[in-house]
Structure formats: C-alpha cells, structure tokens
Design an enzyme around this catalytic site. Structure first.
Site, short mmCIF file in Angstrom:
data_model
loop_
_atom_site.label_atom_id
_atom_site.label_comp_id
_atom_site.label_asym_id
_atom_site.label_seq_id
_atom_site.Cartn_x
_atom_site.Cartn_y
_atom_site.Cartn_z
N TYR A 32 10.50 -10.07 -16.88
CA TYR A 32 11.67 -9.37 -16.34
C TYR A 32 12.81 -10.27 -15.88
O TYR A 32 13.89 -9.78 -15.60
CB TYR A 32 11.23 -8.43 -15.23
N PHE A 59 4.46 1.12 -7.04
CA PHE A 59 4.99 2.34 -7.62
C PHE A 59 5.00 2.23 -9.14
O PHE A 59 5.63 2.97 -9.83
CB PHE A 59 6.40 2.65 -7.07
#
Length: 417
Positions: free
Chosen positions: A123, A417
């Site tokens: 990322y 999450f």
C-alpha cells in the site's frame, strides 16, 4: 478482456464476500457473516466481475477517527480488499485504489483514508504510510509482580468490580466507557451504530481451547469507569500444577484507578500464570507498574496505515502541540491534486492549511505525511531516513515542525476493520 470495478448490489453480497474469504483462504461463522453483512456499506463497496464471478473486492467504511487535539474527523476505512489468484497482476488492485480515492475526492467529505494491511509492502505505492503501532505482550505473572503505588492501590480498592462470563451482558457499560475515551488517543475510532458488535465476535475456531469471551467492569458510585474483555485458557503441567493463560482482548479506563483495578484483577485470576495481550498501545502504562519488564515478552508491530485524501483539509483538521508556521512541499504521484506547496499555520487550538507559492521549508512525500499525521512517527526520524528534507539546513524548520506534530500519547487503533 477489460475488467472494470462497479458498485456492489445488495443481492450480490454473498458471492462478493465469498470471493473475499476465498482470496484469504479463510472461513467465517454465521455470527461473523451476519455482523459483516450488516456493517457493509454496499453503496461504498465495489467489485470486479469476470462474467458472473466476482474476482476482486474492495469497500469503504464511514468512520470518525480521533486526531491530535481531540477532534473526531470523518475518515474512510478501506476494507475487504482482495484479488482472486486467477486475476493477479492485471492491475485490478490499482484500479480499485484509484476508484476509491477519486470517489473520496469527488465527495469531499473525508480528508483521510486508513487501512490495515495484510501485506504492508502493497500500500505504500498508493500513498499509505504507517501511522500507528501496536504492542503485544506475554507476561509471566508467576515471576512478574504488579506494583501499584500506595495511593493508586487505595483508590482502586474503592471501586466495585462486576464480572460476567458472557461479555455481551455488560455491553452497555463497556460502550459508555469507550465513547468517553475515543477523543483522548489519536487513531481511535468512534463506534457508529452496529460497530459495538464487532469487538464481541468470538468464533470458536479462534479460541484455541480458551473460554468464551468474558468481561469485567469497574464501577464508581454505580457508574462504569473501566472495562476489560478477556478469555481464560486452562492448562496443566505434567505435575498437575495450574498453568493457565488470561487472553486480554480489550481494556479501556477513564482514570488510573479503574485501569489499575482491572490489571490487578487480571493478574490475580486463579489458576493462571500468564497474561497474553496482542493489541495494546505502545505506551500502555502497565509497563511502568511491573517488577521485571524482561519477563513481559513485549513486541511492537505495525497497525494502521493512513494517507491524506486532501492534504489541506487533513492538516487543518488536527491541532498542534506547539505553534507552527511552515511551508510543506508535498509530492503525491497517485493523487496529484495534493502535489504542491502548502502553508500550515496552527497551534493547540486549531490550524489553517492552504496552497501557497512561497518557498518550501520542508519537502516530503504524502506517504511520510501520513506516517507523521497522528503524532506517532517523528518527522525528525523520517528526515534521518532521508524521507523528509529541510530545504534550508539549519533553519530550525524541521525541529519546530516535528515538535508541533508530536502528541503526548502514542496513536493506536483499538480494533481492526
């Protein structure tokens, strides 16, 4: 064949979620599936289909995250990202990352995007910088004492503890405490309706022989001031000596007395000799209350990755520990609208950040800005790695800006999450 992402339809959720599980070689329980189905924001979820089969997935959660100064800022939580093994190296991930950030910019409501990474190397190229770490510990309570200062111990003695073998039975008390602590630590997420169920997920396959999730609450005058969620795994040595583990899932407190009371409770659980904690703040205070830190088996790992979607709005959304007046030259190849010079003026009360044509004081990439944003990574450390440059060496801009970006507590993400 051109494969383009499109918005998920509610009727497609099961197949879409199944593709995610398949990509991670994972399985779920009926409870997990029901919770994540309810939490999925379908209109913010996208997928790539090859004919009638989903082969890539990605979604966004609408969070509000605490930042330095105590504000709780709208933040996009990037989630459920996967690409099927049959469709790797076709640019699908990049296409989904591009779509998400373009949509966020167009909406103009969330200046920050965050994620947790199964593979951190992926990322950075999309501008996400490591913004928080987490502490894990394996504390040998048979050889390490918890040493509370006398005044703190006395105050802890004045609290009443309420314990339940069913964590859900004390949900309201826990959430009352959590809601009050969110703004105290950057990186914490305000729980929107429904998210209080996520920390209670306790699939049997992950227990490894431990009990179901339990809970203990500390009360002062009948009001909750601290809570801990934990499980106990009973073990016995060859000599039939008890050697159990306390597996701490969560512990939050409004004050030192509540915090101390619950750590003392965990330390004293019968038939156990170890406390295992896998996600705690790096500056967790218990580390200053133990008799032998070497027997606590601590380790630090990466946690939350952050990137500014809108540099100006992001930097204006937080406060600064000391007055700062600096021009930052930011490079952002993936979101070029952020590239340029930004004048940041701020202090402990607020900030303004706007484009400027003035000469830069510091130069850095958006990834480094994301790493420093919550105050857990020093701009000085990044400069030492050659990732931040002081344009006029000796001007003092680096030192002053690094001090302004710092916070008095380490940022931390309480749950994934």
């Amino acid at each position: 064949m051109t494969l383009e992402p499109r918005v998920l339809q509610p009727s497609e959720w099961d197949d879409w979620y199944g593709a995610l599980l398949s990509a991670f070689a994972s399985e779920d329980s009926s409870q997990e599936r029901e919770v994540y189905r309810s939490l999925t924001e379908v209109e913010r979820s996208i997928g790539v289909w090859d004919e009638d089969r989903p082969v890539a997935t990605a979604g966004l959660f609408s969070f509000r995250m605490a930042v330095p100064g105590g504000a709780v800022v709208p933040t996009a939580g990037v989630t459920m990202v996967s690409v099927a093994p049959t469709h790797r190296r076709r640019g699908l991930l990049r296409t989904m990352m591009r779509r998400q950030l373009d949509d966020l910019r167009a909406a103009g409501e969330e200046p920050l995007a965050v994620l947790t990474a199964s593979e951190p190397a992926i990322y950075g190229r999309f501008g996400y910088g490591l913004a928080t770490h987490s502490l894990s510990a394996r504390i040998d309570t048979s050889r390490v004492a918890l040493q509370l200062p006398a005044p703190l111990a006395a105050e802890a003695d004045g609290l009443r503890l309420r314990q339940s073998d069913e964590a859900a039975s004390l949900l309201a008390e826990c959430e009352a405490v959590y809601a009050q602590v969110v703004s105290r630590r950057p990186g914490m997420l305000q729980r929107r309706p429904g998210w209080e169920r996520e920390p209670l997920l306790d699939p049997e396959r992950d227990r490894e022989g431990a009990s179901p999730l339990r809970c203990v609450v500390a009360l002062r005058d009948g009001e909750p001031v601290a809570y801990a969620r934990y499980a106990v795994k009973m073990c016995w040595s060859r000599t039939d000596a008890a050697d159990g583990e306390v597996r701490l899932r969560e512990l939050e407190a409004l004050d030192p007395a509540g915090y101390a009371a619950l750590w003392r409770f965990l330390w004293g659980i019968d038939l156990t000799t170890t406390i295992v904690a896998d996600n705690r703040p790096v500056d967790d205070p218990w580390q200053h209350l133990v008799s032998n830190p070497r027997r606590c088996g601590t380790a630090v790992g990466d946690s939350l990755y952050l990137r500014p979607v809108d540099v100006g709005a992001a930097l204006a959304a937080r406060c600064y520990a000391t007055p700062v007046e600096v021009v930052l030259e930011v490079e952002d190849t993936f979101c070029p609208w952020n590239t340029g010079r930004w004048r940041l003026s701020g202090d402990e009360k607020g900030a303004v950040c706007e484009p400027t044509g003035d000469a830069a004081d510091l130069s850095l990439g958006v990834r480094e800005l994301g790493s420093a944003y919550l105050g857990g990574t020093s701009l000085t450390a990044l400069a030492g790695a050659g990732l931040v440059r002081e344009e006029r060496p000796g001007s003092g801009a680096l030192r002053a800006t690094a001090a302004a970006f710092a916070d008095d507590v380490q940022p931390w993400l309480p749950h994934g999450f």
